[in-house]
Design a protein around this motif. Structure first.
Motif, PDB file in Angstrom:
ATOM      1  N   MET A   1       0.862  -1.184   0.000  1.00 55.16           N
ATOM      2  CA  MET A   1       0.000   0.000   0.000  1.00 55.16           C
ATOM      3  C   MET A   1       0.894   1.227   0.000  1.00 55.16           C
ATOM      4  N   ASP A   2       0.275   2.368  -0.229  1.00 51.73           N
ATOM      5  CA  ASP A   2       0.974   3.636  -0.061  1.00 51.73           C
ATOM      6  C   ASP A   2       1.277   3.807   1.431  1.00 51.73           C
ATOM      7  N   VAL A   3       2.526   4.122   1.780  1.00 51.00           N
ATOM      8  CA  VAL A   3       2.934   4.234   3.187  1.00 51.00           C
ATOM      9  C   VAL A   3       2.134   5.323   3.903  1.00 51.00           C
ATOM     10  N   LYS A   4       1.876   6.444   3.203  1.00 53.10           N
ATOM     11  CA  LYS A   4       1.075   7.511   3.828  1.00 53.10           C
ATOM     12  C   LYS A   4      -0.324   7.028   4.188  1.00 53.10           C
ATOM     13  N   GLU A   5      -0.896   6.171   3.351  1.00 50.07           N
ATOM     14  CA  GLU A   5      -2.221   5.629   3.646  1.00 50.07           C
ATOM     15  C   GLU A   5      -2.160   4.714   4.868  1.00 50.07           C
ATOM     16  N   GLY A   6      -1.112   3.902   4.947  1.00 46.24           N
ATOM     17  CA  GLY A   6      -0.920   3.050   6.127  1.00 46.24           C
ATOM     18  C   GLY A   6      -0.759   3.867   7.394  1.00 46.24           C
ATOM     19  N   LEU A   7      -0.021   4.974   7.294  1.00 40.30           N
ATOM     20  CA  LEU A   7       0.163   5.866   8.444  1.00 40.30           C
ATOM     21  C   LEU A   7      -1.155   6.524   8.841  1.00 40.30           C
TER      22      LEU A   7
ATOM     23  N   ASN B   1      -9.228  -0.041  13.659  1.00 40.81           N
ATOM     24  CA  ASN B   1      -9.318   0.559  14.989  1.00 40.81           C
ATOM     25  C   ASN B   1     -10.358  -0.132  15.867  1.00 40.81           C
ATOM     26  N   VAL B   2     -11.406  -0.697  15.266  1.00 43.74           N
ATOM     27  CA  VAL B   2     -12.339  -1.532  16.029  1.00 43.74           C
ATOM     28  C   VAL B   2     -11.603  -2.774  16.524  1.00 43.74           C
ATOM     29  N   PHE B   3     -10.838  -3.415  15.632  1.00 41.20           N
ATOM     30  CA  PHE B   3     -10.084  -4.607  16.029  1.00 41.20           C
ATOM     31  C   PHE B   3      -9.066  -4.268  17.125  1.00 41.20           C
TER      32      PHE B   3
ATOM     33  N   ILE C   1     -12.269   3.843   0.856  1.00 40.38           N
ATOM     34  CA  ILE C   1     -11.758   2.492   1.136  1.00 40.38           C
ATOM     35  C   ILE C   1     -10.811   2.543   2.337  1.00 40.38           C
ATOM     36  N   GLY C   2      -9.915   3.524   2.329  1.00 41.83           N
ATOM     37  CA  GLY C   2      -9.018   3.710   3.473  1.00 41.83           C
ATOM     38  C   GLY C   2      -9.797   4.007   4.744  1.00 41.83           C
ATOM     39  N   GLY C   3     -10.893   4.763   4.628  1.00 46.79           N
ATOM     40  CA  GLY C   3     -11.738   5.067   5.780  1.00 46.79           C
ATOM     41  C   GLY C   3     -12.364   3.815   6.361  1.00 46.79           C
ATOM     42  N   THR C   4     -12.802   2.909   5.486  1.00 41.50           N
ATOM     43  CA  THR C   4     -13.385   1.641   5.944  1.00 41.50           C
ATOM     44  C   THR C   4     -12.327   0.784   6.633  1.00 41.50           C
ATOM     45  N   ILE C   5     -11.137   0.722   6.024  1.00 38.37           N
ATOM     46  CA  ILE C   5     -10.044  -0.054   6.618  1.00 38.37           C
ATOM     47  C   ILE C   5      -9.653   0.540   7.968  1.00 38.37           C
TER      48      ILE C   5
ATOM     49  N   TYR D   1     -12.018   4.634  16.397  1.00 32.73           N
ATOM     50  CA  TYR D   1     -12.593   4.169  15.133  1.00 32.73           C
ATOM     51  C   TYR D   1     -13.724   5.041  14.618  1.00 32.73           C
ATOM     52  N   SER D   2     -14.516   5.632  15.512  1.00 30.76           N
ATOM     53  CA  SER D   2     -15.692   6.379  15.058  1.00 30.76           C
ATOM     54  C   SER D   2     -15.326   7.655  14.309  1.00 30.76           C
ATOM     55  N   LEU D   3     -14.167   8.235  14.582  1.00 31.01           N
ATOM     56  CA  LEU D   3     -13.774   9.469  13.902  1.00 31.01           C
ATOM     57  C   LEU D   3     -12.731   9.243  12.810  1.00 31.01           C
ATOM     58  N   SER D   4     -11.804   8.323  13.038  1.00 33.26           N
ATOM     59  CA  SER D   4     -10.708   8.150  12.065  1.00 33.26           C
ATOM     60  C   SER D   4     -11.225   7.745  10.683  1.00 33.26           C
ATOM     61  N   GLY D   5     -12.182   6.825  10.651  1.00 36.73           N
ATOM     62  CA  GLY D   5     -12.750   6.398   9.372  1.00 36.73           C
ATOM     63  C   GLY D   5     -13.449   7.531   8.649  1.00 36.73           C
ATOM     64  N   ILE D   6     -14.174   8.361   9.414  1.00 34.12           N
ATOM     65  CA  ILE D   6     -14.891   9.503   8.828  1.00 34.12           C
ATOM     66  C   ILE D   6     -13.901  10.505   8.246  1.00 34.12           C
ATOM     67  N   LEU D   7     -12.819  10.786   8.986  1.00 40.43           N
ATOM     68  CA  LEU D   7     -11.826  11.753   8.506  1.00 40.43           C
ATOM     69  C   LEU D   7     -11.180  11.289   7.204  1.00 40.43           C
ATOM     70  N   MET D   8     -10.867  10.000   7.115  1.00 35.74           N
ATOM     71  CA  MET D   8     -10.261   9.485   5.881  1.00 35.74           C
ATOM     72  C   MET D   8     -11.253   9.505   4.724  1.00 35.74           C
ATOM     73  N   THR D   9     -12.500   9.152   5.009  1.00 31.84           N
ATOM     74  CA  THR D   9     -13.528   9.162   3.962  1.00 31.84           C
ATOM     75  C   THR D   9     -13.747  10.582   3.451  1.00 31.84           C
ATOM     76  N   GLU D  10     -13.819  11.559   4.374  1.00 32.88           N
ATOM     77  CA  GLU D  10     -14.005  12.957   3.978  1.00 32.88           C
ATOM     78  C   GLU D  10     -12.807  13.502   3.216  1.00 32.88           C
ATOM     79  N   ALA D  11     -11.622  12.897   3.457  1.00 36.40           N
ATOM     80  CA  ALA D  11     -10.422  13.327   2.731  1.00 36.40           C
ATOM     81  C   ALA D  11     -10.359  12.708   1.333  1.00 36.40           C
TER      82      ALA D  11
END
Length: 197
Positions: free
Chosen positions: A87-93, A125-127, A116-120, A102-112
């Motif tokens: 994957m792109d290292v920035k996406e992994g970071l 983060n749930v796991f 797909i990164g937001g879902t991951i 988990y409730s905010l990080s996914g939203i921030l990535m999706t809005e950016a």
């Protein structure tokens, strides 16, 4: 305790599958109140042990070592996993800089612009939170400070009662401070790594 947590989680998943949709609103409210009661009882436990606050004050800036280690360790893990998965290292970071929130990080990535990164990010983060419930009882028996690391941002709320149960008052306060710092760092780090070059 970790067996009980795992059994409760599996039973909850099973119950969620057969439950009508309208119940989820009530459960959200009920779980919020239960979490507040748990945090209140942890606060009482911390407040009773007055010498702990003196120990924390004497630690000074060293209190930042644990949250700094949690953030850097999470980012290093994200970079390594991104390279392994090509994957792109920035996406992994960006994904791992959710630090368990988990409730905010996914939203921030999706809005950016990365749904797909937001879902991951949401799932990882749930796991992380679920693994924290399983790992804390094991890690606390070896070194109470390492038990704080998997919790990330959740060390200030959902996993704090567990950390308090398996460690001591001083460690619970360190965990709370670590959780607060991770919570403050997350909304800065996720958008930072989501920036386009």
């Amino acid at each position: 305790m970790s067996k009980a947590i795992l059994i409760a989680l599996v039973l909850g998943i099973g119950a969620g599958v057969v439950m009508p949709e309208g119940v989820s609103g009530f459960l959200d409210t009920a779980s919020s109140y239960m979490l507040l009661i748990l945090l209140f009882s942890v606060g009482i436990d911390m407040g009773v042990n007055r010498e702990v606050f003196g120990q924390i004050r004497r630690m000074g800036l060293r209190i930042l070592v644990i949250p700094l280690g949690v953030v850097l360790g999470s980012l290093a893990g994200g970079a390594v996993c991104a390279m392994i998965l090509r994957m792109d290292v920035k996406e992994g970071l960006a994904i791992t800089s959710g630090l368990g929130w988990y409730s905010l990080s996914g939203i921030l990535m999706t809005e950016a612009g990365n749904p797909i990164g937001g879902t991951i990010s949401f799932l990882s983060n749930v796991f992380r939170e679920v693994l924290t419930f399983l790992l804390v009882p094991v890690l606390a028996g070896r070194n109470v400070y390492t038990a704080i690391a998997p919790a990330g941002a959740t060390a200030m709320d959902t996993t704090l009662p567990l950390l308090s149960k398996y460690t001591d008052s001083k460690t619970a306060i360190l965990a709370f401070v670590s959780g607060v710092i991770c919570t403050l760092a997350m909304p800065v780090l996720v958008p930072l790594f989501c920036l386009k070059n």
